[in-house]
Design a protein around this motif. Structure first.
Motif, PDB file in Angstrom:
ATOM      1  N   LEU A  59       0.819  -1.208   0.000  1.00 49.89           N
ATOM      2  CA  LEU A  59       0.000   0.000   0.000  1.00 49.89           C
ATOM      3  C   LEU A  59       0.857   1.264   0.000  1.00 49.89           C
ATOM      4  O   LEU A  59       0.457   2.284  -0.563  1.00 49.89           O
ATOM      5  CB  LEU A  59      -0.937  -0.003   1.204  1.00 49.89           C
ATOM      6  N   ALA A  60       2.038   1.200   0.610  1.00 48.44           N
ATOM      7  CA  ALA A  60       2.941   2.344   0.553  1.00 48.44           C
ATOM      8  C   ALA A  60       3.356   2.617  -0.886  1.00 48.44           C
ATOM      9  O   ALA A  60       3.343   3.762  -1.349  1.00 48.44           O
ATOM     10  CB  ALA A  60       4.168   2.099   1.421  1.00 48.44           C
ATOM     11  N   ALA A  61       3.728   1.560  -1.612  1.00 49.14           N
ATOM     12  CA  ALA A  61       4.135   1.722  -3.011  1.00 49.14           C
ATOM     13  C   ALA A  61       2.963   2.160  -3.880  1.00 49.14           C
ATOM     14  O   ALA A  61       3.121   2.999  -4.767  1.00 49.14           O
ATOM     15  CB  ALA A  61       4.716   0.403  -3.522  1.00 49.14           C
ATOM     16  N   MET A  62       1.787   1.601  -3.629  1.00 52.77           N
ATOM     17  CA  MET A  62       0.608   1.945  -4.424  1.00 52.77           C
ATOM     18  C   MET A  62       0.186   3.390  -4.203  1.00 52.77           C
ATOM     19  O   MET A  62      -0.020   4.151  -5.159  1.00 52.77           O
ATOM     20  CB  MET A  62      -0.547   1.018  -4.076  1.00 52.77           C
ATOM     21  N   SER A  63       0.051   3.788  -2.937  1.00 53.68           N
ATOM     22  CA  SER A  63      -0.426   5.145  -2.651  1.00 53.68           C
ATOM     23  C   SER A  63       0.548   6.199  -3.152  1.00 53.68           C
ATOM     24  O   SER A  63       0.144   7.311  -3.517  1.00 53.68           O
ATOM     25  CB  SER A  63      -0.687   5.313  -1.154  1.00 53.68           C
ATOM     26  N   ALA A  64       1.842   5.847  -3.185  1.00 54.58           N
ATOM     27  CA  ALA A  64       2.845   6.791  -3.681  1.00 54.58           C
ATOM     28  C   ALA A  64       2.671   7.080  -5.168  1.00 54.58           C
ATOM     29  O   ALA A  64       3.167   8.098  -5.663  1.00 54.58           O
ATOM     30  CB  ALA A  64       4.245   6.257  -3.412  1.00 54.58           C
ATOM     31  N   ARG A  65       1.967   6.200  -5.894  1.00 56.87           N
ATOM     32  CA  ARG A  65       1.759   6.388  -7.333  1.00 56.87           C
ATOM     33  C   ARG A  65       0.337   6.848  -7.664  1.00 56.87           C
ATOM     34  O   ARG A  65      -0.068   6.831  -8.832  1.00 56.87           O
ATOM     35  CB  ARG A  65       2.077   5.084  -8.076  1.00 56.87           C
ATOM     36  N   MET A  66      -0.405   7.274  -6.656  1.00 60.40           N
ATOM     37  CA  MET A  66      -1.761   7.774  -6.878  1.00 60.40           C
ATOM     38  C   MET A  66      -1.772   9.298  -6.869  1.00 60.40           C
ATOM     39  O   MET A  66      -1.200   9.929  -5.977  1.00 60.40           O
ATOM     40  CB  MET A  66      -2.716   7.234  -5.813  1.00 60.40           C
ATOM     41  N   SER A  67      -2.425   9.881  -7.852  1.00 60.97           N
ATOM     42  CA  SER A  67      -2.552  11.333  -7.920  1.00 60.97           C
ATOM     43  C   SER A  67      -3.443  11.843  -6.789  1.00 60.97           C
ATOM     44  O   SER A  67      -4.259  11.086  -6.247  1.00 60.97           O
ATOM     45  CB  SER A  67      -3.180  11.731  -9.268  1.00 60.97           C
TER      46      SER A  67
END
Length: 287
Positions: free
Chosen positions: A173-181
């Motif tokens: 989730l850290a990696a995913m949220s970091a790539r969300m606008s």
């Protein structure tokens, strides 16, 4: 009171909850050589022992269900199109990412709906097939943390039946949220361990299939975990069967910013009793 999530702080001989780090997991059964535990700290159910990185890499290499998915291509394409179309106007832009994309049906559905569509999966064979079957999308094989930098950020993230396979939901989730606008939406599905149709003997539930499925969320525990990464749950679809279908929006938090920098989010630095927090809001009960 704001709900928070914590992570392990010290080594311990007892199995650690992969979500809140508690070592107080209570046995609730066994399945296929794995012990099943209920965590009183955050309400999840999980398996012990957790497979290692090498074991999982070998297991998901040329994932055995991929040929099965190919036979359901038309149906999966239709379902993904219906889901994406339902929420596409809530996305702040037209960049779409499917995490755990398998053979690329959701990527293709998003492309047909006008998105610039990308897909990621840990299985190289699935990605090879996706590129062959649905070349309108762009694909990457590997962990979410290694998405190409040039892909930038995304406005609509789709994550169907993935999180239950993970040993490290925090890293994911850290990696995913970091790539969300900012304002991006997440559509996430996973089995619902808190559903009224889940058997009281947890190991009899057909979703308990280690090492395929390793972590089992209910609505409160999943909501708390997403909240820690700045993902505010705005809708949970009704499901007659034991499944969670969640729509969340990236509202951003200190935790998410810390995670993007590689630092331990501040909400993890103390370990509150999540069970009391969640119970006061939703009446959580363990099985």
């Amino acid at each position: 009171m704001e709900q928070t999530i914590s992570v392990p702080q010290v080594e311990t001989a007892a199995p650690l909850c992969p979500v809140c780090g508690s070592d107080k997991g209570a046995p609730i059964g066994t399945k296929s050589g794995f012990q099943l535990l209920f965590c009183p700290g955050c309400g999840i159910r999980y398996v012990d022992p957790m497979p290692g990185v090498a074991e999982l890499a070998a297991f998901y290499s040329n994932y055995e269900t991929t040929p099965h998915y190919i036979g359901k291509t038309a149906r999966k394409l239709t379902r993904a199109r219906r889901r994406i179309r339902r929420y596409r106007r809530l996305a702040p832009g037209r960049r779409f990412l499917d995490l755990g994309c398998s053979i690329g049906t959701a990527v293709e559905a998003a492309s047909r709906l006008g998105f610039e569509a990308f897909g990621n999966d840990i299985d190289p064979e699935s990605i090879r097939l996706a590129r062959e079957m649905f070349p309108n999308g762009r694909y990457h094989a590997g962990p979410v943390s290694e998405l190409p930098d040039e892909w930038g950020n995304f406005d609509f993230v789709y994550c169907a039946e993935v999180i239950e396979h993970l040993t490290d939901p925090h890293g994911y989730l850290a990696a995913m949220s970091a790539r969300m606008s900012p304002g991006a939406i997440l559509y996430l599905t996973t089995p619902d361990a808190g559903h009224r149709h889940v058997p009281h003997k947890f190991e009899l539930w057909n979703q308990v299939v280690p090492p395929h499925h390793l972590i089992f969320f209910d609505r409160p525990s999943l909501t708390a975990l997403l909240t820690a990464y700045g993902l505010e749950v705005v809708k949970v679809e009704y499901c007659r069967k034991p499944g969670l279908k969640v729509l969340a929006r990236n509202v951003g938090t200190t935790a998410a910013k810390d995670a993007a920098k590689g630092a331990a989010p501040r909400v993890w630095r103390d370990r509150p009793n999540l069970l009391s927090i969640l119970s006061s809001r939703w009446g959580t009960n363990g099985r």
